[in-house]
Design a protein around this motif. Structure first.
Motif, mmCIF file in Angstrom:
data_model
loop_
_atom_site.group_PDB
_atom_site.id
_atom_site.type_symbol
_atom_site.label_atom_id
_atom_site.label_comp_id
_atom_site.label_asym_id
_atom_site.label_seq_id
_atom_site.Cartn_x
_atom_site.Cartn_y
_atom_site.Cartn_z
ATOM 1 N N HIS A 55 -12.051 2.512 4.031
ATOM 2 C CA HIS A 55 -10.620 2.278 4.276
ATOM 3 C C HIS A 55 -10.402 1.787 5.710
ATOM 4 O O HIS A 55 -11.049 2.276 6.656
ATOM 5 N N TRP A 56 -9.469 0.847 5.852
ATOM 6 C CA TRP A 56 -9.265 0.210 7.155
ATOM 7 C C TRP A 56 -8.895 1.214 8.245
ATOM 8 O O TRP A 56 -9.192 0.988 9.424
ATOM 9 N N LYS A 57 -8.283 2.343 7.909
ATOM 10 C CA LYS A 57 -7.842 3.296 8.942
ATOM 11 C C LYS A 57 -9.011 3.979 9.652
ATOM 12 O O LYS A 57 -8.827 4.631 10.663
ATOM 13 N N LYS B 155 -0.765 -5.572 -8.935
ATOM 14 C CA LYS B 155 0.416 -4.781 -8.536
ATOM 15 C C LYS B 155 1.736 -5.462 -8.944
ATOM 16 O O LYS B 155 2.773 -4.809 -9.031
ATOM 17 N N GLU C 104 5.797 -2.779 11.043
ATOM 18 C CA GLU C 104 5.457 -1.365 11.175
ATOM 19 C C GLU C 104 4.789 -1.083 12.520
ATOM 20 O O GLU C 104 4.244 -1.960 13.156
ATOM 21 N N LYS C 105 4.840 0.188 12.905
ATOM 22 C CA LYS C 105 4.109 0.639 14.081
ATOM 23 C C LYS C 105 2.638 0.790 13.724
ATOM 24 O O LYS C 105 2.348 1.030 12.557
ATOM 25 N N HIS D 188 -0.791 -7.359 11.615
ATOM 26 C CA HIS D 188 0.643 -7.407 11.952
ATOM 27 C C HIS D 188 1.021 -8.712 12.640
ATOM 28 O O HIS D 188 2.058 -9.308 12.339
ATOM 29 N N ASN E 90 -3.010 -2.692 10.713
ATOM 30 C CA ASN E 90 -2.484 -3.033 12.037
ATOM 31 C C ASN E 90 -3.011 -4.349 12.597
ATOM 32 O O ASN E 90 -2.292 -5.069 13.290
ATOM 33 N N TYR F 98 2.943 8.033 18.126
ATOM 34 C CA TYR F 98 4.081 8.974 18.050
ATOM 35 C C TYR F 98 4.200 9.808 19.324
ATOM 36 O O TYR F 98 5.265 9.823 19.951
ATOM 37 N N ARG G 219 10.580 4.962 13.224
ATOM 38 C CA ARG G 219 11.695 5.643 12.539
ATOM 39 C C ARG G 219 12.276 6.791 13.353
ATOM 40 O O ARG G 219 13.453 7.115 13.223
ATOM 41 N N GLY H 23 0.830 -1.210 0.000
ATOM 42 C CA GLY H 23 0.000 0.000 0.000
ATOM 43 C C GLY H 23 0.860 1.254 0.000
ATOM 44 O O GLY H 23 2.019 1.243 -0.415
ATOM 45 N N TYR H 24 0.280 2.335 0.501
ATOM 46 C CA TYR H 24 0.931 3.650 0.451
ATOM 47 C C TYR H 24 2.353 3.627 1.013
ATOM 48 O O TYR H 24 3.302 4.079 0.356
ATOM 49 N N TYR H 25 2.513 3.122 2.236
ATOM 50 C CA TYR H 25 3.827 3.283 2.880
ATOM 51 C C TYR H 25 4.907 2.463 2.168
ATOM 52 O O TYR H 25 6.029 2.940 1.985
HETATM 53 P P1 NAD Z 1 -2.447 1.164 3.097
HETATM 54 O O1 NAD Z 1 -3.913 0.985 3.295
HETATM 55 O O2 NAD Z 1 -2.020 2.181 2.094
HETATM 56 O O3 NAD Z 1 -1.780 -0.213 2.690
HETATM 57 C C1 NAD Z 1 -2.171 -1.427 3.314
HETATM 58 C C2 NAD Z 1 -1.917 -2.578 2.373
HETATM 59 O O4 NAD Z 1 -2.418 -3.752 2.954
HETATM 60 C C3 NAD Z 1 -2.601 -2.422 1.024
HETATM 61 O O5 NAD Z 1 -1.705 -2.762 -0.003
HETATM 62 C C4 NAD Z 1 -3.737 -3.428 1.066
HETATM 63 O O6 NAD Z 1 -4.026 -3.976 -0.201
HETATM 64 C C5 NAD Z 1 -3.142 -4.499 1.965
HETATM 65 N N1 NAD Z 1 -4.155 -5.337 2.602
HETATM 66 C C6 NAD Z 1 -4.073 -6.668 2.686
HETATM 67 N N2 NAD Z 1 -5.155 -7.166 3.298
HETATM 68 C C7 NAD Z 1 -5.945 -6.136 3.596
HETATM 69 C C8 NAD Z 1 -7.223 -6.029 4.207
HETATM 70 N N3 NAD Z 1 -7.879 -7.094 4.697
HETATM 71 N N4 NAD Z 1 -7.749 -4.806 4.322
HETATM 72 C C9 NAD Z 1 -7.107 -3.714 3.885
HETATM 73 N N5 NAD Z 1 -5.885 -3.758 3.281
HETATM 74 C C10 NAD Z 1 -5.317 -4.966 3.145
HETATM 75 O O7 NAD Z 1 -1.819 1.484 4.529
HETATM 76 P P2 NAD Z 1 -0.397 2.122 4.839
HETATM 77 O O8 NAD Z 1 -0.566 3.568 5.094
HETATM 78 O O9 NAD Z 1 0.590 1.670 3.843
HETATM 79 O O10 NAD Z 1 -0.089 1.474 6.280
HETATM 80 C C11 NAD Z 1 0.408 0.158 6.394
HETATM 81 C C12 NAD Z 1 1.181 0.062 7.720
HETATM 82 O O11 NAD Z 1 2.262 0.971 7.690
HETATM 83 C C13 NAD Z 1 0.354 0.415 8.944
HETATM 84 O O12 NAD Z 1 0.731 -0.398 10.011
HETATM 85 C C14 NAD Z 1 0.756 1.848 9.251
HETATM 86 O O13 NAD Z 1 0.633 2.192 10.607
HETATM 87 C C15 NAD Z 1 2.211 1.834 8.815
HETATM 88 N N6 NAD Z 1 2.698 3.154 8.422
HETATM 89 C C16 NAD Z 1 3.813 3.625 9.007
HETATM 90 C C17 NAD Z 1 4.307 4.863 8.699
HETATM 91 C C18 NAD Z 1 5.567 5.370 9.336
HETATM 92 O O14 NAD Z 1 5.916 6.534 9.157
HETATM 93 N N7 NAD Z 1 6.294 4.541 10.074
HETATM 94 C C19 NAD Z 1 3.645 5.637 7.752
HETATM 95 C C20 NAD Z 1 2.514 5.125 7.142
HETATM 96 C C21 NAD Z 1 2.035 3.878 7.487
#
Ligand code: NAD
Length: 393
Positions: free
Chosen positions: A231-233, A103, A162-163, A145, A142, A249, A191, A74-76
């Motif tokens: 969205h899961w968040k 992907k 990840e956190k 994890h 989360n 944080y 980080r 995903g995004y991160y």
């Molecule tokens: P995101 O929603 O963009 O990505 C999540 C990924 O999980 C997606 O590719 C999605 O397809 C996949 N996934 C698999 N099964 C899933 C389900 N059942 N439901 C939803 N998605 C599913 O989220 P993100 O922002 O990339 O966050 C991912 C992790 O990274 C989280 O734990 C977040 O806290 C952490 N994170 C950390 C930082 C940092 O600065 N350390 C920044 C952003 C995110």
């Protein structure tokens, strides 16, 4: 042929011969002191030879980089970690684990990932047979994890997660146990603990340049437009909500600036868009530490906030922002500027964590550190739901 004429003739010889010969000469010189070694190199012309070859040609071969597989694209992973893995010196992106087949070709093309290093969630356990992959980095929602960290550990791979580490202390314990059982490292992606300006103020808890800490203010959040309501968040059961996403944080910062564990916590949750947020939109929490130190903390999906201020009996220091990717910057009561580290935070974090594995040292942020935060998070949720103060000891 003496040593000097031997060196003079080197350029005409094959590269392998030169390599072998030079390593033998260095071996021979191993027990001489450094000045006689330098004199020998200069006199013999070896200096000229070595300076015409790549800088590290005659240095001992560096251990190969560790291979990382990102789990969840995903995004991160996409926007931050994969680009950072192009900058790391101790590890590199070698594999992916994803449930989204569309992907795969994009990632394979962009990062030159072979078919044999591509996995999905059902066959991820077979990564155990893949020597290209040393580390699985869990970058999933989360609530996932725990399951995939344990799957990675059981496959014999080191785990970066990840956190926030997981949803409950029980889950954190299971992850730690699985990694211990499989003799692999477990590291949490906090980080900021690797970031140099943050490390400076962490050091101040001991050197106390502004005296004893009296109170901490820590706030982190951003405006989440909730553009995708599914969205899961935004949903508690997948680990959504401001507290787990951004609240760790300020919580972690209150703990790393004081170097103490909170003894009590009280918290409350607020909503400005209750129709959209099925997990906390904003959480305010107060931590009580030993020695009468308090930390007033806030996290939010409704406000853009990013401040860490430490008040001491002889002054104060603050970082604002204290957790932005672009750099941490701050100042102090005596007008010192705390300048931003301009390097890549995630590359630094991953290189630190890879070196811990290579050198068989404990990581800077082990699973136990992630679990300490989750213990407080559990108390925060309880206090917010039921009211009142929760004692943590
Ligand atoms: P995101 O929603 O963009 O990505 C999540 C990924 O999980 C997606 O590719 C999605 O397809 C996949 N996934 C698999 N099964 C899933 C389900 N059942 N439901 C939803 N998605 C599913 O989220 P993100 O922002 O990339 O966050 C991912 C992790 O990274 C989280 O734990 C977040 O806290 C952490 N994170 C950390 C930082 C940092 O600065 N350390 C920044 C952003 C995110």
């Amino acid at each position: 042929m003496d040593e000097i004429s031997l060196i003079k003739n080197l350029p005409a010889w094959g590269i392998q011969t030169k390599k072998l010969l030079t390593s033998l000469l260095f071996k021979d010189l191993k027990h001489k002191n450094m000045s006689s070694r330098r004199t020998f190199i200069k006199k013999s012309g070896l200096f000229v030879l070595t300076s015409s070859l790549p800088f590290n040609y005659y240095l001992p071969q560096k251990k190969k980089k560790l291979g990382v597989a990102l789990v969840g694209l995903g995004y991160y992973s996409r926007d931050i970690l994969a680009p950072a893995l192009q900058l790391t010196t101790q590890c590199e992106l070698r594999g992916i684990v994803t449930g989204s087949p569309e992907k795969i070709p994009v990632w394979q093309k962009r990062y030159d990932i072979p078919d044999k290093n591509v996995y999905n969630y059902d066959n991820m356990h077979t990564i155990s047979n893949n020597p290209d992959i040393d580390i699985v980095y869990i970058v999933l929602p989360n609530a996932m994890h725990k399951e995939y960290s344990i799957a990675g550990a059981n496959a014999g791979k080191h785990v970066w997660c990840e956190k926030p580490m997981a949803m409950t202390v029980k889950e954190c314990r299971q992850m730690i146990d699985a990694c211990q059982k499989n003799k692999v490292q477990l590291t949490i992606g906090y980080r900021m603990q690797h970031e140099p300006v943050t490390q400076t103020i962490i050091g101040w808890r001991k050197t106390k340049p502004y005296g004893n800490i009296k109170s901490v203010l820590a706030e982190a959040g951003f405006y989440n437009s909730a553009g995708n309501p599914s969205h899961w968040k935004l949903h508690k059961e997948l680990g959504g909500g401001a507290m787990l996403d951004m609240g760790v944080y300020p919580l972690n910062a209150a703990r790393y600036t004081t170097g103490m564990e909170p003894v009590a916590v009280s918290a409350r949750t607020e909503f400005t868009r209750p129709d959209l947020f099925k997990a906390d939109e904003r959480t305010l929490f107060q931590l009580e530490f030993p020695e009468g130190i308090t930390a007033n903390c806030k996290t939010s999906f409704a406000d853009s906030i990013n401040t860490l201020k430490v008040n001491c009996d002889k002054g104060w220091y603050q970082l604002k922002p204290f957790q932005a990717y672009g750099g941490v910057t701050g100042n102090t009561s005596d007008k010192q500027n705390l300048y931003a580290f301009t390097g890549n935070q995630q590359a630094r974090q991953m290189d630190d964590d890879a070196l811990a594995i290579i050198n068989k040292q404990p990581p800077l942020v082990p699973g136990e550190e992630g679990m300490r935060d989750i213990k407080v998070v559990e108390a925060i949720f309880k206090s917010a739901a039921e009211g009142g103060k929760r004692v943590l000891i």
